[in-house]
Design an enzyme around this catalytic site. Structure first.
Site, PDB file in Angstrom:
ATOM      1  N   CYS A  77      48.127  54.139  51.866  1.00 32.49           N
ATOM      2  CA  CYS A  77      47.440  55.834  51.807  1.00 32.49           C
ATOM      3  C   CYS A  77      46.698  55.754  50.493  1.00 32.49           C
ATOM      4  O   CYS A  77      47.364  56.430  49.511  1.00 32.49           O
ATOM      5  CB  CYS A  77      48.676  56.589  52.249  1.00 32.49           C
ATOM      6  SG  CYS A  77      49.271  56.418  53.588  1.00 32.49           S
ATOM      7  N   GLU A  78      45.566  55.262  50.314  1.00 30.68           N
ATOM      8  CA  GLU A  78      44.941  55.305  49.012  1.00 30.68           C
ATOM      9  C   GLU A  78      43.428  54.932  49.429  1.00 30.68           C
ATOM     10  O   GLU A  78      43.275  54.106  50.071  1.00 30.68           O
ATOM     11  CB  GLU A  78      45.489  54.305  47.789  1.00 30.68           C
ATOM     12  CG  GLU A  78      46.728  54.041  47.560  1.00 30.68           C
ATOM     13  CD  GLU A  78      47.027  55.245  46.324  1.00 30.68           C
ATOM     14  OE1 GLU A  78      45.876  55.443  45.814  1.00 30.68           O
ATOM     15  OE2 GLU A  78      48.235  55.310  46.012  1.00 30.68           O
ATOM     16  N   ARG A  89      43.226  42.778  43.779  1.00 32.82           N
ATOM     17  CA  ARG A  89      41.922  42.514  42.899  1.00 32.82           C
ATOM     18  C   ARG A  89      40.871  43.382  43.383  1.00 32.82           C
ATOM     19  O   ARG A  89      40.028  43.851  42.237  1.00 32.82           O
ATOM     20  CB  ARG A  89      41.501  41.017  42.968  1.00 32.82           C
ATOM     21  CG  ARG A  89      42.418  40.236  42.284  1.00 32.82           C
ATOM     22  CD  ARG A  89      41.879  38.750  42.281  1.00 32.82           C
ATOM     23  NE  ARG A  89      40.741  38.703  41.350  1.00 32.82           N
ATOM     24  CZ  ARG A  89      39.568  38.793  41.766  1.00 32.82           C
ATOM     25  NH1 ARG A  89      39.442  38.823  42.990  1.00 32.82           N
ATOM     26  NH2 ARG A  89      38.740  38.798  40.910  1.00 32.82           N
ATOM     27  N   TYR A  96      46.104  35.436  41.181  1.00 28.26           N
ATOM     28  CA  TYR A  96      46.293  36.905  40.904  1.00 28.26           C
ATOM     29  C   TYR A  96      46.116  37.608  42.253  1.00 28.26           C
ATOM     30  O   TYR A  96      45.594  38.721  42.385  1.00 28.26           O
ATOM     31  CB  TYR A  96      45.153  37.624  39.901  1.00 28.26           C
ATOM     32  CG  TYR A  96      45.192  36.843  38.589  1.00 28.26           C
ATOM     33  CD1 TYR A  96      46.347  36.931  37.708  1.00 28.26           C
ATOM     34  CD2 TYR A  96      44.020  35.930  38.332  1.00 28.26           C
ATOM     35  CE1 TYR A  96      46.210  36.000  36.499  1.00 28.26           C
ATOM     36  CE2 TYR A  96      44.109  35.273  37.203  1.00 28.26           C
ATOM     37  CZ  TYR A  96      45.310  35.288  36.154  1.00 28.26           C
ATOM     38  OH  TYR A  96      45.204  34.337  35.166  1.00 28.26           O
ATOM     39  N   GLU A 125      44.641  26.587  28.783  1.00 20.91           N
ATOM     40  CA  GLU A 125      45.612  27.513  29.272  1.00 20.91           C
ATOM     41  C   GLU A 125      44.820  28.011  30.778  1.00 20.91           C
ATOM     42  O   GLU A 125      44.735  29.371  30.990  1.00 20.91           O
ATOM     43  CB  GLU A 125      45.997  28.551  28.510  1.00 20.91           C
ATOM     44  CG  GLU A 125      46.456  28.251  27.342  1.00 20.91           C
ATOM     45  CD  GLU A 125      46.827  29.616  26.072  1.00 20.91           C
ATOM     46  OE1 GLU A 125      46.294  30.690  26.603  1.00 20.91           O
ATOM     47  OE2 GLU A 125      47.339  29.521  25.243  1.00 20.91           O
ATOM     48  N   PRO A 126      44.377  27.165  31.428  1.00 23.14           N
ATOM     49  CA  PRO A 126      43.466  27.630  32.708  1.00 23.14           C
ATOM     50  C   PRO A 126      44.701  28.323  33.939  1.00 23.14           C
ATOM     51  O   PRO A 126      45.666  27.633  33.919  1.00 23.14           O
ATOM     52  CB  PRO A 126      42.795  26.591  33.242  1.00 23.14           C
ATOM     53  CG  PRO A 126      43.953  25.373  32.842  1.00 23.14           C
ATOM     54  CD  PRO A 126      44.438  25.886  31.498  1.00 23.14           C
ATOM     55  N   GLY A 127      44.209  29.259  34.416  1.00 25.57           N
ATOM     56  CA  GLY A 127      45.020  29.735  35.602  1.00 25.57           C
ATOM     57  C   GLY A 127      43.985  29.945  36.575  1.00 25.57           C
ATOM     58  O   GLY A 127      44.136  29.063  37.822  1.00 25.57           O
ATOM     59  N   ARG A 128      43.228  30.999  36.657  1.00 26.45           N
ATOM     60  CA  ARG A 128      42.339  31.051  37.898  1.00 26.45           C
ATOM     61  C   ARG A 128      41.570  29.874  38.354  1.00 26.45           C
ATOM     62  O   ARG A 128      41.499  29.347  39.427  1.00 26.45           O
ATOM     63  CB  ARG A 128      41.375  31.978  37.459  1.00 26.45           C
ATOM     64  CG  ARG A 128      40.452  32.585  38.592  1.00 26.45           C
ATOM     65  CD  ARG A 128      39.167  33.598  38.113  1.00 26.45           C
ATOM     66  NE  ARG A 128      39.740  34.442  37.149  1.00 26.45           N
ATOM     67  CZ  ARG A 128      40.310  35.836  37.393  1.00 26.45           C
ATOM     68  NH1 ARG A 128      40.090  36.113  38.906  1.00 26.45           N
ATOM     69  NH2 ARG A 128      40.691  36.501  36.675  1.00 26.45           N
TER      70      ARG A 128
HETATM   71  C1  LIG Z   1      46.102  35.217  31.510  1.00 24.77           C
HETATM   72  C2  LIG Z   1      46.038  34.192  30.880  1.00 24.77           C
HETATM   73  C3  LIG Z   1      45.504  32.818  30.647  1.00 24.77           C
HETATM   74  C4  LIG Z   1      44.768  32.454  32.134  1.00 24.77           C
HETATM   75  O1  LIG Z   1      43.567  33.107  32.402  1.00 24.77           O
HETATM   76  P1  LIG Z   1      42.632  32.641  33.590  1.00 24.77           P
HETATM   77  O2  LIG Z   1      41.523  33.392  33.519  1.00 24.77           O
HETATM   78  O3  LIG Z   1      43.597  32.555  34.766  1.00 24.77           O
HETATM   79  O4  LIG Z   1      42.373  31.222  33.205  1.00 24.77           O
HETATM   80  C5  LIG Z   1      45.342  31.993  29.691  1.00 24.77           C
HETATM   81  N1  LIG Z   1      45.985  32.496  28.614  1.00 24.77           N
HETATM   82  C6  LIG Z   1      46.635  33.643  28.261  1.00 24.77           C
HETATM   83  C7  LIG Z   1      47.248  34.043  26.931  1.00 24.77           C
HETATM   84  C8  LIG Z   1      46.423  34.725  29.437  1.00 24.77           C
HETATM   85  O5  LIG Z   1      47.115  35.837  29.025  1.00 24.77           O
END
Ligand SMILES: *Cc1c(COP(=O)(O)O)cnc(C)c1O
Length: 426
Positions: free
Chosen positions: A356-357, A326, A385, A287-290
């Site tokens: 304003c922070e 971030r 993100y 489940e890669p995002g970043r």
């Molecule tokens: C956020 C999340 C991801 C992705 O994380 P990355 O660090 O972006 O790869 C994968 N699985 C779950 C359950 C998440 O909450």
């Protein structure tokens, strides 16, 4: 790793000069490299060769419809954390049958919607949620596919706000309680079918060691659940870290040579985890995002003013923490690259936004090119993100987003107008 580089002194995304995008669409502006996104997806896919696997892109990292469409066409599945994300995936042409649904607080409406759309699996984070899933599926007269998220209690060695695999985190269920829960589900909950097992120990992991530790620890459990309950998949989560310290200045050493740090490469990740998983006979989900989108995006922002105080120099830009949170939220680091390559002396300054922070800064006391009011700079590695966490704080319209493919750039989200921001208010 990415497609942002100086060509004849001008910062480009692939073959498009970023200055031209800033002039045409204004700033702040997010720009993504489509080919970087695809390259990362394909490299990960390749690194997992030899495993029955599926890459489920974590939509929350960057959920622009055009980004999702690109990945859907490349064959990706999707990991979603809300009904809204499922709606986006479907709009983008993604297949619900390749969607996993994560998160600790799924609502009744979200569960019903996901059941109706026929998602691949609900990744459940508490016994109460599994019982409720069973109840709702029963009302609809269907059987819900489910997996439990195991909390393996390993230290991901990342920022505390993005560490998720320790017992004190809200995520998942204690390792020791998992088997009994699958046993109970088999007997008591006829409207759920335990299809897999899931884990995700944190985000922005820069070493392969915590991944290996978690896989080794959970593997016997996965084997037991397969033998006893016939589970078919194990998702080992996302969390693969990326390089944020990346000086684009030509002729310099790579950042890890300067800092004696080494980024985690995807090849290293694959080489470490694939052999551990091969003999299980389970389908392995990631489940890669970043990793997919982080280095594929930048945020362009124009310098408005320079203010020299008695203690510091501030370079005030037109993007704020509402556009990219971030640094304020996770102490995240973004390199600063002027669109015109500069060779002069570096100056030490803070780059701050208009909000304003006091937390509204992109960096503090950093040595940087001495860019001036009117100049546009790029905040690098803002593809994950970034826009997804943007808000209308201070009644600031959300920025526009551009997707680049070679020489071509496409506006994939219009800049909000003030009427867009106020829409829905009475
Ligand atoms: C956020 C999340 C991801 C992705 O994380 P990355 O660090 O972006 O790869 C994968 N699985 C779950 C359950 C998440 O909450």
């Amino acid at each position: 790793m990415h497609a942002f580089s100086y060509i004849d002194g001008q910062l480009h995304c692939e073959n498009v000069p970023l200055q031209s995008l800033a002039e045409q669409y204004g700033t702040p502006l997010y720009v993504y490299s489509g080919n970087t996104i695809l390259d990362h997806y394909q490299r990960l896919d390749l690194a997992l060769q030899g495993l029955d696997h599926e890459v489920a892109y974590a939509v929350k990292a960057n959920s622009n419809l055009s980004v999702l469409r690109l990945l859907a066409q490349a064959g990706a599945g999707f990991d979603i954390v809300s009904g809204g994300e499922l709606y986006r995936v479907i709009k983008a042409g993604g297949d619900p049958a390749h969607c996993t649904f994560a998160g600790v607080g799924k609502t009744r409406d979200e569960i019903i919607y996901a059941l109706q759309q026929g998602i691949y699996c609900f990744n459940v984070e508490s016994a109460a949620e599994l019982a409720y899933l069973n109840e709702v599926a029963g009302e609809l007269g269907v059987v819900a596919p489910a997996a439990v998220r195991v909390n393996p209690n390993v230290d991901a060695k990342t920022h505390k706000y993005i560490s998720t695999g320790k017992s004190e985190n809200k995520f998942g269920i204690d390792f020791d309680a998992i088997e009994a829960l699958y046993d109970k589900a088999a007997v008591d909950w006829k409207n759920v079918r335990m299809r897999g097992l899931q884990m995700h120990i944190g985000s922005q992991l820069t070493s392969v060691q915590p991944f290996v530790e978690a896989v080794k620890k959970v593997k016997p459990l996965a084997q037991t659940l397969k033998d006893k309950h016939g589970i078919e998949f194990w998702s080992i989560g996302g969390g693969i870290g990326i390089v944020y310290h990346d000086s684009l200045a030509s002729g310099q050493l790579e950042w890890w040579q300067q800092k004696e740090e080494k980024p985690l490469t995807i090849e290293e990740y694959g080489a470490a985890v694939v052999p551990l998983l091969q003999d299980l006979g389970l389908k392995i989900l990631l489940e890669p995002g970043r990793y997919i989108v982080g280095n594929a995006g930048v945020l362009l922002t124009r310098c408005l003013y320079e203010k020299k105080g008695s203690a510091k120099t501030f370079k005030i830009v037109d993007a704020g923490m509402n556009d990219l949170i971030r640094p304020a939220l996770y102490e995240g680091h973004h390199e600063i690259a002027p669109l015109q390559e500069t060779v002069g002396e570096l100056v030490k300054a803070d780059v701050v936004g208009p909000i304003c922070e006091s937390g509204d800064f992109f960096c503090q006391d950093r040595a940087m090119a001495d860019f001036q009011p009117g100049d546009v700079i790029a905040l690098l590695s803002a593809g994950a993100y970034g826009f997804v966490m943007a808000s209308n704080y201070n009644t600031r319209p959300l920025p526009a987003e551009i997707l680049v493919d070679g020489e071509k750039s496409t506006l994939v989200r219009k800049r909000q107008t003030l009427d867009d921001v106020l829409a829905g208010e009475l």
